[in-house]
Write an enzyme that holds these catalytic residues in place. Structure first.
Site, PDB file in Angstrom:
ATOM      1  N   ASP A 189       0.809  -1.226   0.000  1.00 56.13           N
ATOM      2  CA  ASP A 189       0.000   0.000   0.000  1.00 56.13           C
ATOM      3  C   ASP A 189       0.844   1.278   0.000  1.00 56.13           C
ATOM      4  O   ASP A 189       0.626   2.180   0.817  1.00 56.13           O
ATOM      5  CB  ASP A 189      -0.922   0.038   1.224  1.00 56.13           C
ATOM      6  CG  ASP A 189      -1.697  -1.247   1.442  1.00 56.13           C
ATOM      7  OD1 ASP A 189      -2.013  -1.919   0.447  1.00 56.13           O
ATOM      8  OD2 ASP A 189      -1.987  -1.571   2.608  1.00 56.13           O
ATOM      9  N   GLU A 355     -11.060  -0.768  -3.780  1.00 53.41           N
ATOM     10  CA  GLU A 355     -10.409   0.032  -2.736  1.00 53.41           C
ATOM     11  C   GLU A 355      -9.314   0.889  -3.363  1.00 53.41           C
ATOM     12  O   GLU A 355      -9.135   0.923  -4.572  1.00 53.41           O
ATOM     13  CB  GLU A 355      -9.801  -0.886  -1.668  1.00 53.41           C
ATOM     14  CG  GLU A 355      -8.750  -1.851  -2.214  1.00 53.41           C
ATOM     15  CD  GLU A 355      -8.294  -2.886  -1.208  1.00 53.41           C
ATOM     16  OE1 GLU A 355      -8.895  -2.963  -0.124  1.00 53.41           O
ATOM     17  OE2 GLU A 355      -7.348  -3.640  -1.520  1.00 53.41           O
TER      18      GLU A 355
END
Length: 465
Positions: A189, A355
């Site tokens: 991420d 997401e």
């Protein structure tokens, strides 16, 4: 009072054990991360290697086979159980760990037990330039060779033991031939940004079962190749009163002469709810402090999970907060960067969205990017849409980054994008399954070029090994 995670409980156990440690005074040692080989002090010419998944001390020479050289090469990475210690990853992606005090090679299961067993804290060795490796969870034991086998043995205050448990870190016998991750170890991420001409990378610390990592680190670079590790910048244990773990997907923006870190967090009490928080610092490398003492966006306030924050600031100075898993939301931030008007929250979920929202602007066009599918799926990938404003409406353009199985690249996604300060050169940072033995909780971060076609669409991003 902040709650503590299982990893911290292990640290407390280690502290208690350390009080009874019979070893002589020894100072902590800093190890260089990246590919290295470990040569025995007491048996020069013999190196730590794995054979049939068991740790050994064997001779390695320039005339040795490629396999022997590879088996004697490890990547020194961020400690799986502690950022102040180290773990050692073999070329096949497995980690050195001790089990029943025998040192062997196994895949990271992500459990607190495995992470502790695969983490070693470096102290000064028996001769100048050498190190000794103390077990994270048994600090009175050190990595030692015995009859050329590697064991975790109780420290003995003898010259022989100190020599047998000391190693020199040398150049790797098998230097890597591919680009690989930009920062060694398990991270995911990534948020990439450029502040005052220097690049900064803020990833999730990976390798934890259920993604239960408790802290964030920062890295910086001038060339996107050589990165400086600035250590822990925010630790949910001592620094955030409302969260213990699930330190996911940070995003950092500069505003008002300060730096704001937006992050996800959860409690280690069985409650699976995740919230969004914001922390602030006077430096891009922290330390950051929780700005509110409570979540900025609470779980359940809007559809989907309150995770994966991202902030985009438009040319007029207005900043927008994006977030969401399952549903994508956006809201203009107030000038203080730590509040917003709930009445202005808009849901902008495009088709295929899972997401990891990211927004950029180029030549008057706004690009809304996201990840599709599940991060545990090899088909995790990046898609995007374009629109006339930070709020849309959005026209989906398609997938721009996906797996390359012929290169062992799986699950490339959850990205961020940065523009070089003085040109129309763009780079994308993203995570993928660690090559070669990764999965959805053992991921690595890399950076590749992102280019645009003449019509302003994004050209397919080519993931490189």
């Amino acid at each position: 009072m902040p709650r503590r995670t299982g990893a911290v409980a292990l640290s407390l156990l280690v502290t208690a054990s350390t009080l009874a440690l019979p070893a002589p005074a020894a100072s902590a040692a800093a190890l260089p991360t990246g590919a290295r080989s470990l040569e025995s002090v007491s048996h020069p010419g013999r190196f730590v290697r794995h054979l049939d998944y068991l740790g050994r001390l064997d001779p390695v020479t320039s005339g040795g086979t490629a396999q022997v050289k590879q088996d004697a090469t490890f990547t020194v990475v961020n400690g799986l159980a502690s950022p102040s210690c180290y773990s050692f990853q073999a070329a096949n992606g497995l980690f050195l760990r001790h089990r029943d005090y025998r040192v062997r090679l196994e895949a990271n299961a992500g459990t607190a037990q495995f992470r502790a067993d695969a983490t070693f804290c470096a102290v000064t060795g028996s001769v100048t330039g050498s190190v000794s490796l103390a077990s994270f969870n048994f600090p009175d034991r050190r990595l030692r060779h015995r009859d050329y086998e590697l064991w975790l043995d109780t420290y003995q205050d003898t010259d022989r033991f100190r020599a047998d448990s000391s190693f020199r870190l040398t150049a790797p016998w098998a230097p890597k031939t591919a680009k690989g991750p930009v920062v060694p170890g398990l991270f995911a991420d990534p948020h990439i940004a450029n502040f005052d001409g220097r690049y900064y990378l803020y990833p999730t610390t990976d390798g934890y079962a259920s993604w239960a990592s408790p802290y964030y680190k920062a890295f910086s670079s001038t060339d996107l190749v050589n990165w400086t590790d600035h250590g822990v910048i925010l630790d949910h244990g001592p620094d955030v009163s409302w969260a213990d773990d699930s330190a996911w997907a940070p995003a950092v923006v500069a505003r008002n002469g300060r730096y704001y870190l937006y992050f996800s967090g959860g409690a280690a009490t069985g409650d699976t709810a995740k919230h969004l928080g914001v922390a602030v610092s006077d430096s891009p490398t922290g330390p950051f402090r929780d700005a509110l003492g409570r979540p900025l966006v609470r779980a359940g306030a809007y559809p989907g999970q309150a995770i994966d924050p991202m902030v985009f600031t438009d040319d007029d100075g207005q900043s927008y907060l994006y977030w969401g898993n399952g549903s994508a939301h956006v809201v203009p931030l107030n000038a203080d960067m730590v509040s917003f008007d709930p009445a202005k929250v808009r849901t902008i979920t495009p088709s295929g969205y899972r997401e990891a929202s990211f927004v950029l602007k180029r030549n008057g066009t706004y690009y809304f990017m996201w990840s599709e599918n599940d991060t545990r799926d090899e088909d995790y990938r990046i898609a995007y849409a374009t629109g006339p404003s930070p709020l849309g409406p959005w026209t989906k353009r398609g997938v721009v980054l996906q797996k390359r199985l012929e290169l062992g690249i799986k699950g490339p996604g959850h990205h961020s994008v940065v523009k070089a300060p003085t040109s129309d050169t763009w780079h994308v940072a993203y995570h993928r399954f660690a090559v070669p033995a990764g999965n959805g909780t053992n991921r690595e971060v890399t950076v590749d070029r992102m280019t645009f076609n003449a019509d302003g669409t994004i050209a397919p991003i080519v993931p490189t090994p």
